[in-house]
Write an enzyme that holds these catalytic residues in place. Sequence first.
Site, mmCIF file in Angstrom:
data_model
loop_
_atom_site.group_PDB
_atom_site.id
_atom_site.type_symbol
_atom_site.label_atom_id
_atom_site.label_comp_id
_atom_site.label_asym_id
_atom_site.label_seq_id
_atom_site.Cartn_x
_atom_site.Cartn_y
_atom_site.Cartn_z
ATOM 1 N N HIS A 69 7.409 27.739 -32.535
ATOM 2 C CA HIS A 69 6.094 27.262 -32.976
ATOM 3 C C HIS A 69 4.986 27.661 -32.009
ATOM 4 O O HIS A 69 3.835 27.815 -32.406
ATOM 5 C CB HIS A 69 6.130 25.747 -33.227
ATOM 6 C CG HIS A 69 6.820 25.435 -34.508
ATOM 7 N ND1 HIS A 69 8.084 24.896 -34.554
ATOM 8 C CD2 HIS A 69 6.465 25.658 -35.794
ATOM 9 C CE1 HIS A 69 8.455 24.784 -35.821
ATOM 10 N NE2 HIS A 69 7.488 25.226 -36.589
ATOM 11 N N GLU A 92 14.118 26.679 -46.872
ATOM 12 C CA GLU A 92 14.315 27.078 -45.475
ATOM 13 C C GLU A 92 15.637 26.564 -44.905
ATOM 14 O O GLU A 92 15.915 26.735 -43.722
ATOM 15 C CB GLU A 92 13.123 26.643 -44.621
ATOM 16 C CG GLU A 92 12.760 25.175 -44.734
ATOM 17 C CD GLU A 92 11.523 24.809 -43.926
ATOM 18 O OE1 GLU A 92 11.083 25.586 -43.070
ATOM 19 O OE2 GLU A 92 11.009 23.696 -44.140
ATOM 20 N N ASP A 144 12.963 29.097 -40.295
ATOM 21 C CA ASP A 144 14.102 28.179 -40.261
ATOM 22 C C ASP A 144 15.296 28.732 -41.020
ATOM 23 O O ASP A 144 16.436 28.546 -40.607
ATOM 24 C CB ASP A 144 13.697 26.814 -40.828
ATOM 25 C CG ASP A 144 12.958 25.997 -39.796
ATOM 26 O OD1 ASP A 144 13.399 25.985 -38.632
ATOM 27 O OD2 ASP A 144 11.928 25.394 -40.127
ATOM 28 N N CYS A 198 6.385 32.216 -46.527
ATOM 29 C CA CYS A 198 5.381 31.809 -45.541
ATOM 30 C C CYS A 198 5.940 31.821 -44.116
ATOM 31 O O CYS A 198 5.260 31.434 -43.180
ATOM 32 C CB CYS A 198 4.799 30.446 -45.895
ATOM 33 S SG CYS A 198 6.016 29.140 -45.897
HETATM 34 C C1 PEP Z 1 9.485 28.425 -41.610
HETATM 35 O O1 PEP Z 1 10.430 27.753 -41.215
HETATM 36 O O2 PEP Z 1 9.582 29.646 -41.893
HETATM 37 C C2 PEP Z 1 8.160 27.825 -41.776
HETATM 38 C C3 PEP Z 1 7.181 28.474 -42.356
HETATM 39 O O3 PEP Z 1 7.956 26.587 -41.259
HETATM 40 P P1 PEP Z 1 7.832 26.275 -39.670
HETATM 41 O O4 PEP Z 1 7.681 27.588 -38.969
HETATM 42 O O5 PEP Z 1 6.667 25.405 -39.475
HETATM 43 O O6 PEP Z 1 9.125 25.605 -39.361
HETATM 44 MG MG MG Z 2 10.246 25.623 -41.180
#
Ligand code: PEP
Ligand code: MG
Length: 566
Positions: free
Chosen positions: A183, A424, A448, A495
């Site tokens: 993150h 995910e 994820d 995403c």
């Molecule tokens: C992901 O897991 O790809 C996602 C978009 O969510 P995050 O990165 O916030 O876990």
């Molecule tokens: Mg995620």
Amino acid sequence: MLERCGIGISSGIVVEKAYVFRHSEVYVSYDTVDDADAALQEFESAYRRTHAEIDAIEADGDEGEAILAVYKAMLEDPDYLSLIRGNIKERKHNAAWAVEAATDKYVSLLERVDDDFFKERIADLRDISGRLISEILSSSRLEINVPYPAILVADYLQPSEMISMDLSNVKGLCLDKGGITSHIAILARSMNIPSVFALSSLSFEVSDEDTIAMDGKTGNVVINPDRKTRSLYRKKLDKEIRKEAALGEDIEGAVTADGFAVKLMGNIEGLDGIESLIKAGADGIGLFRTEFLMMLPDYADNEKRSAIYRETVERMSPYGPVTFRTYDIGGDKIPNEMKIKEENPILGWRAVRLCLEEKDLFRDQLISILKASAGYSDVRLMFPMISGSEELQSVIAFLDSVKDECREKGIEFADDIKIGTMIEVPSAAITADVIARYVDFMSIGTNDLIQYTIAVDRSNEKISYLYRPLHPAVLRLLKHIVDSAHENGIPVSMCGEMAGYADYLPILIGLGLDELSMAPSSIAEARRRIRKLSRSSCASFVNHVLSLSDAKEIEKALKEFNCGKA
Ligand code: PEP
Ligand code: MG
């Protein structure tokens, strides 16, 4: 001159002074404070967290229970507490110092008592005070202050630290740790901060005011570069600026050479990203990571977060849909006031698992999103970390009850608000054909999905070599998800960070994804590359790579395809 190579996380060339921050060097400072009330509040909130931590310990047997009882008695000892509070109010000690000074005083008293029981309590008291101090420091750690324009060199950063620090002087970021889809990496890309991670022990090798030259794309870092190297980096920088300016001028649609249109959406964490998204010509917001607002003290209040949702819709809806993802709290995204400590947080109490238990929090957020949708036709709501259709049905049932409540109270919202889910978790990906029946859209969270499919912690640089978006298992899952969505007549988006890497586009276009959502800074390049692709040749290419047996072969084939050799 020293050279290091880490993982390029967020592109950009910077030559700047270093500012070094290491968590391991956070220690109790003996400064007095001007605002004793604020210091007292800092102590009280650390005290509450420590108490909750002790309460949550499950004692093992009679002896364990007895020890725990002593701990609690010490923690609640009115004399000890009034000594700490007195140190803050009367002596103006900062909170950590106040605890340390009170503890020292108590320890010296205990040492004088000629009784083994009391002497043995010294270690317990030190443990209690250590917990209190580390709670105090863990919140003051959030205030990493870069006092001059610099490349911040740190051992690691937590999302809550990064989101709440003043980044105006941070021209670049070099971390000893961190993975490509952590993150922190996502935040760095979204804030456009050139970054290199996985630099091993760089934070020990660099001192404040050393000069660093860094390339956020290649991962190269040079400490105290000579004149020749500096001028090389400056030339690279000029070239990048020219390239970016050329890309920025063209914001027309992303359509392949054979007429397949792909929506390019943006990922945001708060209002900050909206301007860049509009500038980049984004077709909407594909992912609003709402949990990040929870980490900002200014937005601790739901009403304030609610206002941000509404403003986001107002500003962005002329350009396309706005997709709110409900809180994905947990894992490495823990708001400061929430005390979640788990053995295995990534597989633990996270996202909808937490929201279905913390119903008031969830309900308030759903009402805020519903309110933000009133009068707008394309607001979307999606759920993170869904593991199967049962869980999905539970959150949809909860949402329906919240909608009923809104209707009863006369709270307006868009009746046709679209409901989607992130895919995910591998179990959701495998059952995407079932899940697709319950939603209006699906969005693939590759960060994820890859982490859980290959069992590789996305934030751990030691095993980042295993984090392979082109692993055949991942590609097979992606194909199954996209096909399941289309067979059920719903659109599918991606995403996760994979969507923002232009080199993967032949695969993503070939799979037939309808929308790609990425950091604002990746949109222009994606659009340029999509126009050069043909959907039909990408589709044949995908058929070919799905027959290959390992990530290495697929990576090689993709490289050749991108160079026009395939
Ligand atoms: C992901 O897991 O790809 C996602 C978009 O969510 P995050 O990165 O916030 O876990
Ligand atoms: Mg995620």
